[in-house]
Design an enzyme around this catalytic site. Structure first.
Site, short mmCIF file in Angstrom:
data_model
loop_
_atom_site.label_atom_id
_atom_site.label_comp_id
_atom_site.label_asym_id
_atom_site.label_seq_id
_atom_site.Cartn_x
_atom_site.Cartn_y
_atom_site.Cartn_z
N ASP A 27 57.00 -28.39 -10.29
CA ASP A 27 55.83 -28.91 -10.73
C ASP A 27 55.19 -30.73 -10.97
O ASP A 27 55.70 -31.19 -10.34
CB ASP A 27 55.22 -29.19 -12.50
CG ASP A 27 54.30 -29.79 -13.17
OD1 ASP A 27 52.97 -29.74 -12.35
OD2 ASP A 27 54.17 -30.33 -14.13
N HIS A 60 53.73 -25.81 -13.97
CA HIS A 60 53.07 -26.16 -14.69
C HIS A 60 52.03 -25.59 -15.43
O HIS A 60 51.52 -24.71 -14.69
CB HIS A 60 51.95 -27.04 -14.39
CG HIS A 60 51.51 -28.30 -15.30
ND1 HIS A 60 51.85 -29.52 -15.77
CD2 HIS A 60 50.63 -27.97 -15.08
CE1 HIS A 60 51.36 -30.09 -16.63
NE2 HIS A 60 49.89 -29.27 -16.82
N SER A 115 51.08 -30.26 -21.11
CA SER A 115 50.47 -30.94 -20.34
C SER A 115 49.43 -31.80 -20.87
O SER A 115 49.65 -33.04 -21.49
CB SER A 115 49.03 -29.99 -19.93
OG SER A 115 48.77 -30.18 -18.04
#
Length: 489
Positions: free
Chosen positions: A410, A466, A193
């Site tokens: 994601d 994610h 991330s």
């Protein structure tokens, strides 16, 4: 008499030097406790039955001019061959999300046992797909103010991308000096991330340090990034293309918005009515899509029933206030609604990590933090690296390997945007797009790139969100094990 006076003077001088030496040793010992050598081996943890079947170390490393930043870390030794297996520094995203997320929700050896947990007393179980089966991993609470990391001055809580990188580098140098047996292990810097911004900059710093002879010299071999932020504007902008590919918006709407907005979906000209109209329709289509995984349910009971209206590309995450409220009640509210809501799982970490017995077991310093949060949204943090792309481009001239992977469901950081900047590096394609397999099934798709020195592997993880290991742990362990061994995925 003269000889006696000389002897007395000599003894006084010797005694003074001895006192000075003892004082110096004491100061060094204190410095060591506050700095590189404040660590403990943890044999057991509340919520886990019996002794831990792996080696867990926790501790603090002080960084900064007067060690005003005290970084907390978890270190798990490889369960296979710690002497030779890679050493990985793992940075969780956010910025401000604790390394505990990586340890318990993603790639570490522990999981919450939801089926057998009580609301106020979570239990832990083993993760059979932990990356610690093949690697030594340092999970670092970074930047300062994250997890159990803290500062001794208010000023030190003011940080940024560049300051965080410098602090992380300082941490790693001190940690390795305190753990010299791992200096020979292949070193990889990794994260997911928002760590996609930090990791390439940190890798560049380590490379520069090695080149100018900073000690200790690190056996850096490369880096790994999962669902990485790179240029956040472009990452967010790619959500429109992703939405079109996933049939969340129609082809007609996509083409209209692309034409009317000229490909710019973030900084919209409000006087451009055609673009504004298209984006309003898009926002209506996407407003209850779960960005971390588009197939998972929208948790209406946790997200505010009357949410603050956000721009279409902004994430609508579960808020810290919501978690605080939910974690303070004795029973989960409306259990039928909570079923299937992944956000509910995160609340167990609040209950567990804020338990004083847990903090005692982890050797957390008393009074160092007010309340542990999985993700601290109140950091005093400046995002002063708008893009890590140029750092990736710098690194392709070095003898490193990189693995960039994305969950293909994601929508926070879509794989199409990640693949686009990888293509922009203009590397030679060593192996074109093809499926990779696990147990006879497609685990995702991959491409390999290279130049004379550098190798990059891009991989999607089929069905993952994610971040990918949270959703597809078995596939991700297989992926990373093959990559570490330099095998094709």
């Amino acid at each position: 008499m003269a000889r006696s006076r000389v002897c007395n003077m000599f003894m006084d001088a010797t005694f003074s030097h001895l006192l000075l030496l003892l004082l110096l040793l004491f100061l060094l010992a204190v410095s060591d406790v506050n700095g590189v050598a404040s660590h403990s081996i943890i044999k057991s943890l509340p919520g886990f039955p019996g002794n831990l079947p792996f080696k867990l170390e926790t501790g603090y490393v002080g960084v900064g001019e007067v060690e005003e930043i005290q970084f907390f870390y978890y270190f798990i030794e490889s369960e296979t061959n710690p002497e030779d297996d890679p050493l990985v520094l793992w940075l969780t995203g956010g910025p401000g999300c604790s390394a505990f997320s990586g340890l318990v929700y993603e790639i570490g050896p522990l999981l919450f046992d939801y089926a057998n947990s009580n609301w106020n007393s979570p239990t832990l179980t083993l993760n059979e797909y932990s990356w610690t089966k093949i690697a030594n991993i340092i999970f670092l609470d970074s930047p300062v103010g994250t997890g159990f990391s803290y500062a001794t001055t208010l000023q030190a809580y003011n940080t940024s991308d560049t300051l965080s990188v410098a602090a992380n580098y300082d941490f790693l140098r001190k940690w390795l000096l305190a753990h010299p047996k791992y200096l020979k292990n292949p070193l990889y810097i990794a994260g997911d991330s928002y760590a996609g911004i930090i990791v390439p900059v940190l890798v560049q710093e380590i490379a520069n340090g090695n080149e100018v002879g900073l000690k200790p010299s690190m056996n850096l071999k490369g880096y790994m990034l999962g669902n990485p932020g790179t240029t956040l504007h472009d990452d967010y902008n790619s959500r429109i293309e992703f939405s079109r590919g996933m049939a969340l918006i129609s082809e007609k709407l996509y083409q209209s918005a692309k034409r009317n907005c000229k490909g710019e979906f973030i900084n919209i000209d409000t006087s451009n009515k055609l673009c504004v109209n298209d984006m309003e329709v898009i926002q209506e289509c996407l407003k209850k899509i779960k960005h971390p995984h588009i197939l998972e349910p929208w948790c209406e009971h946790i997200y505010s029933p009357s949410p603050k209206r956000l721009k279409w590309y902004q994430r609508s995450p579960i808020t810290e206030d919501s978690l605080d409220i939910l974690s303070s009640v004795s029973q989960p509210p409306n259990n039928n609604q909570l079923k299937g809501c992944r956000d509910y799982n995160y609340i167990y970490s609040y209950t567990w990590a804020n338990d004083q017995n847990v903090q005692n077991a982890l050797h957390v310093r008393k009074g160092s933090i007010n309340q542990w949060k999985r993700c601290n949204k109140n950091l005093s943090y400046i995002k002063d690296v708008p893009s890590s792309f140029d750092y990736h481009r710098n690194l392709i001239d070095k003898h490193y390997r990189s693995l960039i992977y994305s969950g293909d469901h994601d929508m926070l950081i879509p794989h199409v945007g990640t693949h686009a900047w990888i293509e922009a590096l203009n590397l030679t394609i060593a192996a074109d797009w093809k499926p990779w397999f696990i147990d006879g099934q497609i685990g995702g798709y991959t491409m390999q790139y290279s130049n004379e020195k550098y190798q990059l592997t891009f991989a999607t993880v089929k069905g993952a969100g994610h971040t990918a290991p949270e959703y597809k742990p078995k596939e991700c362990l297989a992926m990373i094990e093959r990559w570490f061994s330099d095998y094709p995925l």
